[in-house]
Design a protein around this motif. Structure first.
Motif, mmCIF file in Angstrom:
data_model
loop_
_atom_site.group_PDB
_atom_site.id
_atom_site.type_symbol
_atom_site.label_atom_id
_atom_site.label_comp_id
_atom_site.label_asym_id
_atom_site.label_seq_id
_atom_site.Cartn_x
_atom_site.Cartn_y
_atom_site.Cartn_z
ATOM 1 N N LYS A 1 1.669 6.981 -6.885
ATOM 2 C CA LYS A 1 0.613 7.905 -7.296
ATOM 3 C C LYS A 1 0.998 9.350 -6.997
ATOM 4 N N LEU A 2 1.684 9.587 -5.881
ATOM 5 C CA LEU A 2 2.117 10.952 -5.563
ATOM 6 C C LEU A 2 3.110 11.464 -6.592
ATOM 7 N N TYR B 1 3.065 15.036 2.585
ATOM 8 C CA TYR B 1 2.658 13.693 3.018
ATOM 9 C C TYR B 1 3.159 13.400 4.433
ATOM 10 N N ARG C 1 0.825 -1.205 0.000
ATOM 11 C CA ARG C 1 0.000 0.000 0.000
ATOM 12 C C ARG C 1 0.862 1.259 0.000
ATOM 13 N N TYR C 2 1.964 1.241 0.734
ATOM 14 C CA TYR C 2 2.860 2.399 0.783
ATOM 15 C C TYR C 2 3.516 2.645 -0.577
ATOM 16 N N GLN D 1 2.312 1.845 -3.503
ATOM 17 C CA GLN D 1 1.283 2.359 -4.400
ATOM 18 C C GLN D 1 1.009 3.837 -4.135
ATOM 19 N N THR D 2 0.989 4.231 -2.872
ATOM 20 C CA THR D 2 0.756 5.640 -2.535
ATOM 21 C C THR D 2 1.880 6.528 -3.053
#
Length: 263
Positions: free
Chosen positions: A44-45, A59, A37-38, A40-41
């Motif tokens: 996207k950023l 963030y 999940r990290y 992927q985040t």
């Protein structure tokens, strides 16, 4: 890069640094969901921003859900100064008890587990040593046997019929009572005249078709029926009348005992 974490050098480094290196089951990235999940985040950023350094600064100042503290506050005990106007009091260091942070973190995990288990299906039963299972491996289902249970949760060491040792998650293993042969016999063997079921069925069909009557015009298939119903309407047990479709007008059909003649 992946094999470097399973090398003897890394194991020796973990012992010297006094930390425990826990691995997940192969081909089961869900077990490492927080890291996935990290990643992927962060991706996207980077894709949505023209200035990654500014995005990462914001963030690190964003409070985490369920913990109410930002990554910067967890790391250095205060917020970071950014382009957003911020009061001076908010930039001062403030002590936060690690026990409270850990308690909030466990509460968030318990809440996520509760909502996930509502739609995740029934809990899978543990497997026993020596139990026969089917293994999902490289997009295929192969037979195998459970060797032992791994130290990690829901992870097992299994052995295939070829003698290969694999580690798989419980999701990849399904218990079965079927018996698998190492060298199954072929359906047909010359000299012994062994036939498969498909060949027997095709032979029966050919024998049946040879006994059927062929129409004189050799153009339209005919249905030879016993006690045929020429009205074209059938009454079901519930009393509903079913009319034969018009495309079957050239056929004489008996729904109880039809015999089709192919021309």
């Amino acid at each position: 890069m992946v094999h470097s974490f399973s090398s003897h050098e890394f194991q020796r480094f973990a012992e010297e640094a006094n930390f425990k290196h826990a691995t997940t089951s192969p081909h089961y990235s869900q077990a490492n969901g927080q890291t996935e999940r990290y990643v992927q985040t962060v991706k996207k950023l980077i894709q949505k921003s023209d200035d990654p350094s500014k995005v990462f600064l914001d963030y690190r100042n964003t409070p985490l859900e369920g913990i109410n503290l930002s990554p910067a506050q967890l790391h250095i005990g205060r917020r970071l100064k950014s382009s957003l106007p911020t009061r001076t009091e908010l930039l001062k260091p403030k002590y936060t008890s690690p026990k409270k942070v850990l308690q909030r973190y466990k509460q968030r995990q318990a809440s996520q587990e509760h909502y996930y288990n509502q739609n995740s299906g029934p809990k899978l039963k543990p497997l026993l040593q020596g139990q026969t299972v089917t293994i999902r491996h490289d997009g295929k289902i192969i037979p195998g046997t459970v060797v032992r249970r791994h130290n990690a949760p829901r992870s097992f060491i299994v052995e295939t019929k070829e003698g290969r040792i694999l580690r798989r998650n419980r999701r990849h293993l399904r218990p079965t009572s079927a018996e698998f042969q190492d060298n199954p016999q072929e359906p047909y063997s010359s000299g012994t005249h062994q036939f498969s079921k498909e060949q027997e069925n095709s032979e029966n069909i050919s024998n049946q078709s040879s006994n059927l009557e062929i129409s004189a015009d050799n153009s339209v298939p005919e249905v030879a029926c016993e006690n045929a119903d020429l009205s074209g309407t059938k009454t079901t047990r519930s009393g509903r009348n079913v009319k034969m479709p018009s495309k079957y007008d050239e056929y004489v059909c008996n729904p109880l005992n039809p015999v089709i003649v192919y021309v």
